[in-house]
Motif scaffolding. Structure first.
Motif, short mmCIF file in Angstrom:
data_model
loop_
_atom_site.label_atom_id
_atom_site.label_comp_id
_atom_site.label_asym_id
_atom_site.label_seq_id
_atom_site.Cartn_x
_atom_site.Cartn_y
_atom_site.Cartn_z
N VAL A 66 10.11 -39.36 -26.81
CA VAL A 66 11.19 -38.51 -27.33
C VAL A 66 11.24 -38.62 -28.86
CG1 VAL A 66 13.67 -38.09 -27.32
CG2 VAL A 66 12.52 -38.77 -25.22
N GLY A 67 11.08 -37.49 -29.54
CA GLY A 67 11.03 -37.50 -31.00
C GLY A 67 9.75 -38.15 -31.49
N ILE A 90 11.27 -31.99 -32.22
CA ILE A 90 11.97 -30.78 -32.64
C ILE A 90 11.12 -29.94 -33.58
CG2 ILE A 90 13.09 -31.76 -34.67
CD1 ILE A 90 15.64 -30.35 -33.88
N ALA A 91 10.12 -30.57 -34.22
CA ALA A 91 9.30 -29.91 -35.24
C ALA A 91 7.91 -29.60 -34.70
CB ALA A 91 9.19 -30.79 -36.49
N GLU A 92 7.58 -28.32 -34.60
CA GLU A 92 6.29 -27.92 -34.07
C GLU A 92 5.13 -28.33 -34.98
OE1 GLU A 92 8.24 -24.27 -36.04
OE2 GLU A 92 8.81 -25.94 -34.75
N ASN A 93 5.36 -28.39 -36.29
CA ASN A 93 4.28 -28.77 -37.20
C ASN A 93 3.86 -30.22 -37.01
OD1 ASN A 93 4.21 -26.22 -38.31
ND2 ASN A 93 5.47 -26.75 -40.08
N ALA A 94 4.82 -31.08 -36.66
CA ALA A 94 4.49 -32.48 -36.40
C ALA A 94 3.58 -32.59 -35.19
CB ALA A 94 5.76 -33.29 -36.19
N LEU A 95 3.86 -31.80 -34.16
CA LEU A 95 3.05 -31.85 -32.95
C LEU A 95 1.67 -31.23 -33.15
CD1 LEU A 95 5.82 -30.94 -30.34
CD2 LEU A 95 4.85 -33.20 -30.82
N GLU A 112 15.80 -33.42 -28.94
CA GLU A 112 16.03 -34.66 -28.21
C GLU A 112 17.33 -34.63 -27.40
OE1 GLU A 112 14.00 -35.97 -32.12
OE2 GLU A 112 15.30 -34.37 -31.38
N GLU A 113 18.28 -33.80 -27.80
CA GLU A 113 19.56 -33.73 -27.09
C GLU A 113 19.50 -32.81 -25.87
OE1 GLU A 113 23.13 -33.21 -29.39
OE2 GLU A 113 22.15 -33.91 -31.20
N PHE A 114 18.41 -32.05 -25.73
CA PHE A 114 18.30 -31.08 -24.63
C PHE A 114 16.90 -31.15 -24.03
CE2 PHE A 114 21.19 -29.49 -27.89
CZ PHE A 114 22.36 -29.29 -27.15
N LEU A 115 16.61 -32.23 -23.31
CA LEU A 115 15.27 -32.43 -22.77
C LEU A 115 15.00 -31.44 -21.62
CD1 LEU A 115 15.13 -36.34 -22.69
CD2 LEU A 115 14.19 -34.79 -24.41
N PRO A 116 13.92 -30.66 -21.70
CA PRO A 116 13.66 -29.60 -20.71
C PRO A 116 12.85 -30.09 -19.52
CG PRO A 116 12.08 -29.44 -22.49
CD PRO A 116 12.96 -30.62 -22.82
N SER A 130 13.82 -41.88 -34.12
CA SER A 130 14.20 -40.48 -33.98
C SER A 130 15.66 -40.31 -33.59
CB SER A 130 13.30 -39.80 -32.93
OG SER A 130 13.75 -38.51 -32.63
N LEU A 131 16.17 -41.19 -32.74
CA LEU A 131 17.49 -40.99 -32.16
C LEU A 131 18.63 -41.17 -33.16
CD1 LEU A 131 16.98 -42.74 -28.70
CD2 LEU A 131 17.09 -40.28 -29.19
#
Length: 318
Positions: A66-67, A90-95, A112-116, A130-131
């Motif tokens: 997470v994060g 939350i950041a697509e560029n990091a991934l 991180e607050e809304f895990l799908p 991250s948290l």
């Protein structure tokens, strides 16, 4: 599109949309690896905890980070520990710029607050630095607990309440002196006394919460600020995103803060320290196989018998 909590105020202290922009910008810098050493050190510690003592050589078929950022934990995991890892940020560029890992990974853009993810999905959930940016930490813990399978474990690390206390105190004293008041320039952090309570309320048991400190020395306050902006903050996406942040500091205030910093915290060699406090936490999701405390009333010795211990011991020596 990723869900980002937009609210502001006491219940939502952070601008999550701004945080996403900061982390996306940071991930595109020419050489992000040169300023990753703090995340690397904490990620290595969190990743090394992938074999909790209670389970020994246990292997986790499916894990969630997470994060994850650029994958600071993933590179320290082995196939013997984790068979497959889902990295969420939350950041697509990091991934898009993740560090190479020895285990298969899948990247998912999400808050991180809304895990799908569905309930009881993962055997292990990890999170490193991250948290401390989420607006609703109790909700984040509940989300993590929900996606864990029974007997699954959560291993996390986050910045603690004493992080950068030297910088915060120096800036506040200087602003009070020069401007008659102060505004936050470093984001608020959770107190360690709250962590165990929050994890327990989220449903975790067999909790372990520990603290550590990483101290970095600098020539002075200006170098601290420059390094935080150029390394920890900008490259790592750690810029202050509090709604009530102050955009700039006056030069006179900065000079006063530098003098206060050196006077109050300076080392004998003329340098000044910057302290990063890290909270490490481990919590398990309940399963019938786990050890449980004995039922009330099952004790075979009364507390009243404690008064007889000295006599029993002395008799035994004779």
């Amino acid at each position: 599109p990723v869900g980002v909590s937009p609210g502001s105020g006491a219940l939502s202290p952070f601008d999550r949309r701004l945080k996403r922009k900061q982390k996306n910008w940071a991930a595109l810098q020419a050489d992000p690896a040169k300023c990753d050493y703090l995340r690397e050190e904490v990620g290595a510690a969190a990743g090394g905890a992938g074999r909790p003592p209670r389970q020994g050589a246990r292997t986790f078929p499916l894990a969630l980070d997470v994060g994850s950022g650029r994958g600071y934990i993933a590179r320290h995991l082995t196939k013997e520990t984790v068979e497959k890892l889902i990295q969420v940020d939350i950041a697509e560029n990091a991934l898009k710029n993740t560090i190479e890992s020895a285990i298969p990974t899948v990247n998912v853009v999400a808050d991180e607050e809304f895990l799908p993810f569905k309930e009881d999905t993962f055997d292990l959930v990890v999170s490193s630095l991250s948290l401390h940016w989420v607006n609703d930490l109790p909700r984040a813990f509940r989300e993590i607990h929900q996606v864990l399978k029974p007997d699954g474990v959560f291993i996390g690390a986050m910045f603690g309440g004493d992080t950068l206390y030297e910088l915060r105190c120096s800036l506040q004293l200087a602003e009070l002196e020069r401007e008659g008041g102060f505004s936050p320039h470093v984001s608020p952090f959770t107190a360690v006394s709250d962590l165990g309570h929050l994890l327990s309320r989220a449903g975790f048991n067999t909790l372990t919460v520990d603290t550590d400190e990483i101290q970095v020395n600098y020539p002075g306050l200006f170098e601290v600020m420059e390094d935080l902006q150029g390394k920890y903050i900008l490259c790592m996406g750690e810029s202050n995103c509090s709604w009530n942040r102050k955009p700039l500091l006056h030069r006179e205030t900065m000079l006063a803060a530098a003098a206060i910093y050196r006077e109050m915290y300076g080392n004998s060699d003329g340098s000044v320290p910057a302290t990063f406090q890290i909270y490490y936490m481990i919590g398990w999701k309940f399963h019938e196989s786990q050890a449980r405390p004995a039922q009330r009333g099952s004790a075979t010795v009364s507390l009243g018998d404690l008064a007889k211990i000295d006599g029993l011991l002395s008799r035994g020596k004779k």
